[in-house]
Structures are given as C-alpha cells and as structure tokens.
Enzyme design. Sequence first.
Site, PDB file in Angstrom:
ATOM      1  N   GLN A   1      -5.023  -1.319   9.532  1.00  0.00           N
ATOM      2  CA  GLN A   1      -4.947  -2.681   8.994  1.00  0.00           C
ATOM      3  C   GLN A   1      -5.582  -3.685   9.974  1.00  0.00           C
ATOM      4  OE1 GLN A   1      -3.527  -3.571   5.870  1.00  0.00           O
ATOM      5  NE2 GLN A   1      -4.455  -5.542   6.365  1.00  0.00           N
TER       6      GLN A   1
ATOM      7  N   ASP B   1     -11.365   2.897   3.890  1.00  0.00           N
ATOM      8  CA  ASP B   1     -11.771   1.487   3.821  1.00  0.00           C
ATOM      9  C   ASP B   1     -13.287   1.372   3.654  1.00  0.00           C
ATOM     10  OD1 ASP B   1      -9.962  -0.575   3.748  1.00  0.00           O
ATOM     11  OD2 ASP B   1      -9.570  -0.564   5.915  1.00  0.00           O
TER      12      ASP B   1
ATOM     13  N   LYS C   1       0.844  -1.198   0.000  1.00  0.00           N
ATOM     14  CA  LYS C   1       0.000   0.000   0.000  1.00  0.00           C
ATOM     15  C   LYS C   1       0.880   1.250   0.000  1.00  0.00           C
ATOM     16  CE  LYS C   1      -3.920  -2.213   2.156  1.00  0.00           C
ATOM     17  NZ  LYS C   1      -4.495  -2.737   3.394  1.00  0.00           N
TER      18      LYS C   1
END
Length: 294
Positions: free
Chosen positions: A98, A121, A54
């Site tokens: 995460q 997200d 990422k």
Amino acid sequence: MTADIIDGKAFAARLRENITGQVAILKDKHNITPGLAVVIVGEDPASQIYVRNKNKSTLEAGMNSFEHVLPENTSEKDLLALVDKLNNDPAVNGILVQLPLPKHINESAVIDAISPAKDVDGFHVINSGLLATGGDAIVPCTPLGCLLMLQDRLGDMSGLDAVVVGRSNIVGKPMAQLLLNESCTVTIAHSRTKNLPEVVGRADIVVAAVGRPEIIKGDWIKPGATVIDVGINRVPKEDGKSRIVGDVEFAAAAERAGAITPVPGGVGPMTIACLLKNTVTAACRQAGIEEPEV
Ligand code: NDP
C-alpha cells in the site's frame, strides 16, 4: 441531463461475481486458491480503510488474504525482506504494498523488489514495459477498470479520439497506453498543456485523472463523448462537512456527454474489483493455465 450514467458500482459487482465464479473453478478443477498479500506500513487512516476493504473483498471472492500490518518505523531492509519472503511463498499469487510508504522508505526500491509475476498493482517497470510493447502485462487496476467500462459502453474504439488528462505512472500513462492498444488516437494532457478546453473538446473519450475538483468544465465536452472521471477530491460543504467530487464538473458535463461516470460510484469501485481480477490472472499465469471462463 442527457448522458447515460455509467454505474461503476453495479459493473464492479458483476465483475466480482464473475471472479468469484473463476475462483470456484480454480479450486475445484485445479486445486488452486488464489492468494493476495497486502502490506501496509504505518497508520495512515485512509490506507487502513483501503486495506480493510481489500481484505474483505478478497475473502468474499473465495480467495486467501494475507494482511501484513507493519509499524511506521519499519526499516526499508525489513520491508524488502518481507517482500522477498512473499515472492517465494507459493500460497501468495499477488503482492500489493500500500502506497504511500513512510518517507524513510524508497518506494521505487520496494516496487522493483516485487516479483513482476506477483505485481498485481502493475507498477513494476517490467509490467509497464510489457504494456507498452503489447506483451502480457499485469495492468494497473484503476486504468484497467476504466478500460473495461469503456469497452462495455463503446465496444470497438478504433479510430476514436481519446484524451487522457494526467500523466502519472499509476493512472494517466497506462490509461493512454491501453487506449492506444485499442487503436484510439490518443492525446495525453497535463499541467503544461496549452488550451486544455480545446484539447478536451476534440475528444470522443475523455479520461480525467488530475486530482483537482471539477477542473474539466461541462461546456468543454464534445456532445456525445464518453467521460470517465477518475478524480477523487474532498471539498468542504457549507455546513462545515465535506463531500467527494471528481475532476469533471459532473452536472454540466452530463448535459453534453453521451455517457459519464459519477464520483463516487464510478471508477472507484472498479479499482478493487480489478485488483481481484489481476490476482486471478497472476495465479493462472503462475500455474501455466488459461483463466477459467464463467
Ligand atoms: P498525480 O498527482 O500523480 O497526477 C496528476 C496529473 O494531473 C499530473 O500528470 C499533472 O500534470 C496533471 N495536472 C495537474 N494539474 C493540472 C492542470 N491544471 N491541468 C491539466 N493537468 C493537470 O495523480 P494520480 O494520477 O495518482 O491521481 C489522479 C486523481 O485520480 C486523484 O484525484 C486521485 O485521488 C484519483 N485516483 C483515483 C483512483 C480510484 O480508484 N478511483 C485511483 C488512483 C487515483 P504534471 O504531470 O504536469 O504535473
């Protein structure tokens, strides 16, 4: 094999090129460099690889990347304090924590603490509510990637029968919502669904998000259907090594489907590209400007 193979890797590369172009315009015309903060707690090797990828992809697109690697024993209070700091940092347009988090941290509390405007997200309840009510949601990356590939392949999906197998908050439910927004007739199947082969067999669009190797058999697929395989399953090979397969029995399904995504090389590469896309979207909304056309 009769199905067209939907090349997620090539699609994601085109999308990332487009995003890089948008970022260049944002810098030149608006003096904005979108910034993505990624927070990882602990040493899970798979998560470490995702975070590294990422970070690399964010920088490649010309954006700022802020990586926060915290020790496994970080307290929930300290993690929430960091989220609060990032919420208030104008250089940070997107925040991704995460998952999974270590067991002593309440994941929902952390997701709830992220500003919905920076929740790239798309997991915050405000964003799922906006998606369900047709508002300007930030859409979870994996279903967004699936939708972009379906739109590219099918164009107008209105009236098509779509079956989503899996009902997680991360993939299945938002995917079903997106297909409903496209005016598909949507069925959500799950572990309690009766006669899954028949349910799948009705579908013009099948999205498999189960996490069980090749659970969707090739001969269930309606001839000509479009099949999107989200599953990532590691299975042992005879030589003792392992390989990755999807939730769909690929070779047999490709004999019947009109188009199908492979695993790997289908949905996977689209997820990170959509994270970058969401970061640009978030940066533009925060600045009150339209997303630049490239
Ligand atoms: P979850 O485990 O959260 O959800 C799995 C879903 O599958 C559940 O709704 C479950 O039903 C359903 N299910 C389980 N067994 C069956 C069965 N026998 N028949 C029908 N449905 C069943 O998984 P996720 O949604 O997080 O992920 C799904 C897959 O997608 C995984 O392989 C994951 O690795 C992959 N993935 C890939 C990504 C990518 O970037 N390509 C990103 C995210 C996930 P119930 O609710 O009844 O238990």
